[in-house]
Design an enzyme around this catalytic site. Structure first.
Site, PDB file in Angstrom:
ATOM      1  N   SER A 153     -55.975 -17.215 -36.009  1.00 13.24           N
ATOM      2  CA  SER A 153     -54.890 -17.758 -36.826  1.00 13.24           C
ATOM      3  C   SER A 153     -55.525 -18.580 -37.935  1.00 13.24           C
ATOM      4  O   SER A 153     -56.680 -19.015 -37.812  1.00 13.24           O
ATOM      5  CB  SER A 153     -53.987 -18.652 -35.961  1.00 13.24           C
ATOM      6  OG  SER A 153     -53.111 -19.430 -36.754  1.00 13.24           O
ATOM      7  N   TYR A 155     -52.649 -25.844 -30.069  1.00 16.21           N
ATOM      8  CA  TYR A 155     -52.766 -24.498 -30.639  1.00 16.21           C
ATOM      9  C   TYR A 155     -53.958 -24.418 -31.584  1.00 16.21           C
ATOM     10  O   TYR A 155     -54.764 -23.483 -31.515  1.00 16.21           O
ATOM     11  CB  TYR A 155     -51.474 -24.151 -31.371  1.00 16.21           C
ATOM     12  CG  TYR A 155     -51.448 -22.774 -31.989  1.00 16.21           C
ATOM     13  CD1 TYR A 155     -51.382 -21.639 -31.189  1.00 16.21           C
ATOM     14  CD2 TYR A 155     -51.468 -22.616 -33.371  1.00 16.21           C
ATOM     15  CE1 TYR A 155     -51.336 -20.369 -31.759  1.00 16.21           C
ATOM     16  CE2 TYR A 155     -51.433 -21.353 -33.946  1.00 16.21           C
ATOM     17  CZ  TYR A 155     -51.358 -20.235 -33.135  1.00 16.21           C
ATOM     18  OH  TYR A 155     -51.322 -18.986 -33.702  1.00 16.21           O
TER      19      TYR A 155
END
Length: 259
Positions: free
Chosen positions: A143, A156
């Protein structure tokens, strides 16, 4: 070169039933790879397989990729169906937004397990077959959160930074073995994760969902969200035989958001 340049290869994709994983599965199928699709959602997997079986051979495995025994069983079943996995796409992932002081140990541990430990477990199972074959492609779907920081998603971000670090370490370790290890780092992509994030932002800020979505898009020079197919195209490129010199990279697919 033939459009089916992955003919004879066996690709295993985690989180393959929807979103980016489903788009990657279709891209690899069109290139001729046999597929093992892994997800926790059996019905969604079956629906995906119905579509893909017109393109290639498909094997399905319902598994929790944070469970070492389940991962081992999935890879044994995959090898029994199509032989050793030569292309591994570690796509399974999850995000949850909380301020850091409300990120308890349970959430921290869970997100690291889903996003990072699953990548370790699947790679550990796939690697022996690739080493025997002298060829392999490992693509980790990280990501932009693995390249920069975002507020309210510390667990995250930490997990995706870990995926990028693992990618770079393995790339150096395997560089002379015929195996490449790369990461693609999607930005805000048109998936269920983003739709859920938009709803969460709207509730937390009192904005409409349209206003919340517009706020996300504002940070993207391209002026729109990324499509799952665009992430899949980057993965497909990394899996090409001609991409052997592309190794240890973390490629942002983010419309210019991260440079």
């Amino acid at each position: 070169m033939s459009e089916r340049f992955l003919e004879g290869q066996h690709a295993l994709i985690t989180g393959a039933s929807r979103g980016i994983g489903a788009a990657i599965a279709e891209a690899l199928a069109r290139a001729g790879a046999r597929l093992t699709l892994v997800s926790r959602n059996q019905q969604a997997l079956r629906e995906r397989a119905t579509h893909l079986k017109a393109l290639t051979d498909v094997h399905l495995k319902v598994a929790d990729v944070t469970d070492p025994a389940a991962v081992d069983r999935a890879f044994r079943g995959a090898a029994a169906a199509f032989g050793p996995v030569t292309i591994l796409v570690n796509n399974a992932g999850q995000v949850e937004s909380r301020p850091f002081l409300k990120t308890d140990l349970q959430l921290w541990t869970h997100l690291l397990a889903v996003n990072l430990t699953s990548t370790y477990l699947c790679t550990r199972c796939a690697l022996p077959g690739m080493l025997t074959a002298g060829w392999g492609r490992i693509v980790n779907v990280a990501s932009t959160a693995g390249l920069t920081g975002y507020p309210y998603v510390s667990a995250y971000c930490a997990s995706k930074h870990g995926v990028v670090g693992l990618t770079r370490s393995l790339a150096r370790e395997l560089a002379r073995k015929g195996i490449t290890v790369n990461a693609v780092c999607p930005g805000y992509t048109e998936t269920d994760l983003i739709r859920n994030a938009v709803q969460t932002i709207a509730v937390a800020t009192g904005r409409t969902e349209g206003e919340a979505r517009a706020e996300l898009v504002k940070s993207i020079p391209l002026g729109r969200l990324v499509e799952p197919s665009e992430v899949a195209d980057a993965v497909l490129w990394l899996c090409r035989p001609e991409s052997a010199a592309i190794n240890g990279q973390a490629i942002a697919v983010a419309g210019g958001e991260v440079m």
